[in-house]
Enzyme design. Sequence first.
Site, PDB file in Angstrom:
ATOM      1  N   ALA A 145       0.846  -1.204   0.000  1.00  0.00           N
ATOM      2  CA  ALA A 145       0.000   0.000   0.000  1.00  0.00           C
ATOM      3  C   ALA A 145       0.875   1.245   0.000  1.00  0.00           C
ATOM      4  O   ALA A 145       1.257   1.755   1.053  1.00  0.00           O
ATOM      5  CB  ALA A 145      -0.917   0.002   1.225  1.00  0.00           C
ATOM      6  N   ILE A 173       9.624   3.755   6.612  1.00  0.00           N
ATOM      7  CA  ILE A 173       9.227   4.751   7.613  1.00  0.00           C
ATOM      8  C   ILE A 173      10.444   5.535   8.113  1.00  0.00           C
ATOM      9  O   ILE A 173      11.352   4.982   8.736  1.00  0.00           O
ATOM     10  CB  ILE A 173       8.485   4.079   8.793  1.00  0.00           C
ATOM     11  CG1 ILE A 173       7.308   3.239   8.261  1.00  0.00           C
ATOM     12  CG2 ILE A 173       8.019   5.131   9.805  1.00  0.00           C
ATOM     13  CD1 ILE A 173       6.322   3.979   7.354  1.00  0.00           C
ATOM     14  N   ASP A 256      -1.379  17.169   3.046  1.00  0.00           N
ATOM     15  CA  ASP A 256      -1.271  18.495   2.424  1.00  0.00           C
ATOM     16  C   ASP A 256      -0.187  19.314   3.121  1.00  0.00           C
ATOM     17  O   ASP A 256       0.652  19.959   2.467  1.00  0.00           O
ATOM     18  CB  ASP A 256      -2.614  19.244   2.496  1.00  0.00           C
ATOM     19  CG  ASP A 256      -3.557  18.791   1.382  1.00  0.00           C
ATOM     20  OD1 ASP A 256      -3.180  17.896   0.597  1.00  0.00           O
ATOM     21  OD2 ASP A 256      -4.672  19.337   1.301  1.00  0.00           O
ATOM     22  N   GLU A 258       2.276  18.138   4.870  1.00  0.00           N
ATOM     23  CA  GLU A 258       3.562  17.478   4.617  1.00  0.00           C
ATOM     24  C   GLU A 258       4.116  17.906   3.257  1.00  0.00           C
ATOM     25  O   GLU A 258       5.313  18.174   3.122  1.00  0.00           O
ATOM     26  CB  GLU A 258       3.363  15.953   4.660  1.00  0.00           C
ATOM     27  CG  GLU A 258       4.622  15.161   4.374  1.00  0.00           C
ATOM     28  CD  GLU A 258       4.382  13.637   4.428  1.00  0.00           C
ATOM     29  OE1 GLU A 258       3.378  13.210   5.051  1.00  0.00           O
ATOM     30  OE2 GLU A 258       5.196  12.897   3.859  1.00  0.00           O
ATOM     31  N   GLY A 387       3.588  10.872  -1.700  1.00  0.00           N
ATOM     32  CA  GLY A 387       2.803  10.822  -2.943  1.00  0.00           C
ATOM     33  C   GLY A 387       3.726  11.112  -4.105  1.00  0.00           C
ATOM     34  O   GLY A 387       4.401  12.142  -4.112  1.00  0.00           O
ATOM     35  N   GLU A 390       3.374  11.238 -10.100  1.00  0.00           N
ATOM     36  CA  GLU A 390       2.175  10.812 -10.832  1.00  0.00           C
ATOM     37  C   GLU A 390       0.921  11.054  -9.982  1.00  0.00           C
ATOM     38  O   GLU A 390      -0.102  11.545 -10.488  1.00  0.00           O
ATOM     39  CB  GLU A 390       2.286   9.326 -11.214  1.00  0.00           C
ATOM     40  CG  GLU A 390       3.321   9.011 -12.283  1.00  0.00           C
ATOM     41  CD  GLU A 390       4.769   9.046 -11.768  1.00  0.00           C
ATOM     42  OE1 GLU A 390       4.987   9.042 -10.540  1.00  0.00           O
ATOM     43  OE2 GLU A 390       5.686   9.095 -12.609  1.00  0.00           O
TER      44      GLU A 390
END
Length: 403
Positions: A145, A173, A256, A258, A387, A390
């Site tokens: 994920a 992490i 957002d 981040e 994120g 893409e």
Amino acid sequence: MSFDAMPAGAYANAASFFDLSEDQRQILDAADLYARNELYPLARRMDDEEWWPAEAFAKLGRDGYFGITMPPDYGGVGGDLFTSGLVLQAFSRWNHALGLSWVAHENLCANNIYRNANEAQRRKYLPGLCSGALTGALGLTEPGAGSDALGSMRTTARRVGDHYVLNGTKIYITNGPVADVLLVYAKTAPDKGAHGISAFIVEKDFPGFRVAQKLTKMGFRGSQTAELVFDDCRVPAENLVGEENRGVAIVMSGLDLERAMISPICLGVAERALDLCIDYARTREQFGKPIASFQMIQSKLADMYVWVETMRAFNYRVLAAANHLEIGDGGRGEIHALTAASVMYAAETMNKVLDQAVQIHGGSGYIWESEINRLFRATKLLEIGAGTTEIRKLIISGELLKR
Ligand SMILES: Cc1cc2nc3c(=O)[nH]c(=O)nc-3n(C[C@H](O)[C@H](O)[C@H](O)COP(=O)(O)OP(=O)(O)OC[C@H]3O[C@@H](n4cnc5c(N)ncnc54)[C@H](O)[C@@H]3O)c2cc1C
């Protein structure tokens, strides 16, 4: 470092001035001097050995560089996101790996706890995070994920009496191997998709939590990265953050912020690269002259200057826009598109700057030990973390097409 003259929200209009105020300039310069003296000397060994300077966080805390967006009541400084971004910009000029660890602790973990946790949780965890006695991390991504972090999440949290029992794995992490406190997302209602996710504060000593492996990276080395395992990990029910099954708002709003907050890493790295190139071009001689006298080298410097200036302007504009994001806001609308655009542009532009920077350095830029090579290896991560490019394009176009 003192932020006394810096009431929260004082810089809401930063974007309208198109430059820093005098106070902001002083904060950036002070953080720059601090990072040059305290963080730069750690950078080489961190890069060579993936070494974690264990004392660094306590010192950053003592010197007032944690808790910038949090009120003094919790041990914070009472500043704002914009100020936090300036500190990260300065840190990243001199030690971008420590900058990455700093932002994972300060923004992804501590600021998310501050914005979303209840009073008892804030009082329990924030003073330690602000002083640097505790190191923080955020666990969202899993082996299966990544881009589809919410839909494909497999980590579960089952309520058993006065505890939740967490099972699953988180990967990549930041600060994972050294974290004392982690904000972790898990599914409390797996059949409800993204609307079955909850957030938990996990302490490293909770039974069933372990660091499965420390990961070795191509760049940002020394910033610690881990795979984490939750094997019937018992988390007290009082460590649920917000309401059960309402974690999606925390994730989206946090992402957002981040994205606005990690863009200054790219800016700081690009600024440093340009400085190194100017010095190198002036001192390196070929054909009996400094390479700075060749117009093709001058052209590269001019391109780099334009890229750095545009990164800075956009970065500040978006930080200012995100400065007063209300708790629970974000994850949609203009700010969602802007923050995705900010990090997308910053990461891609940083890559262009570093590509030219290594070219100016010739063979010396290809050698691992050189500083410009260390900066070059910082490319790509910011196109992936928080994120990918893409996914950022999907966010931006999605918001545009809703208009
Ligand atoms: C050094 C490092 C530190 C990190 N720190 C943290 C952290 O502290 N906490 C945390 O939770 N996570 C962290 N991450 C994880 C990071 O956020 C993810 O790596 C990222 O979200 C991408 O997920 P993935 O790696 O699984 O790639 P994938 O999702 O598998 O993507 C692979 C490729 O497919 C593309 N792709 C996927 N979906 C689509 C689509 N719909 N359309 C078009 N293209 C698509 C992607 O853009 C990418 O190019 C970190 C990662 C790294 C490398």
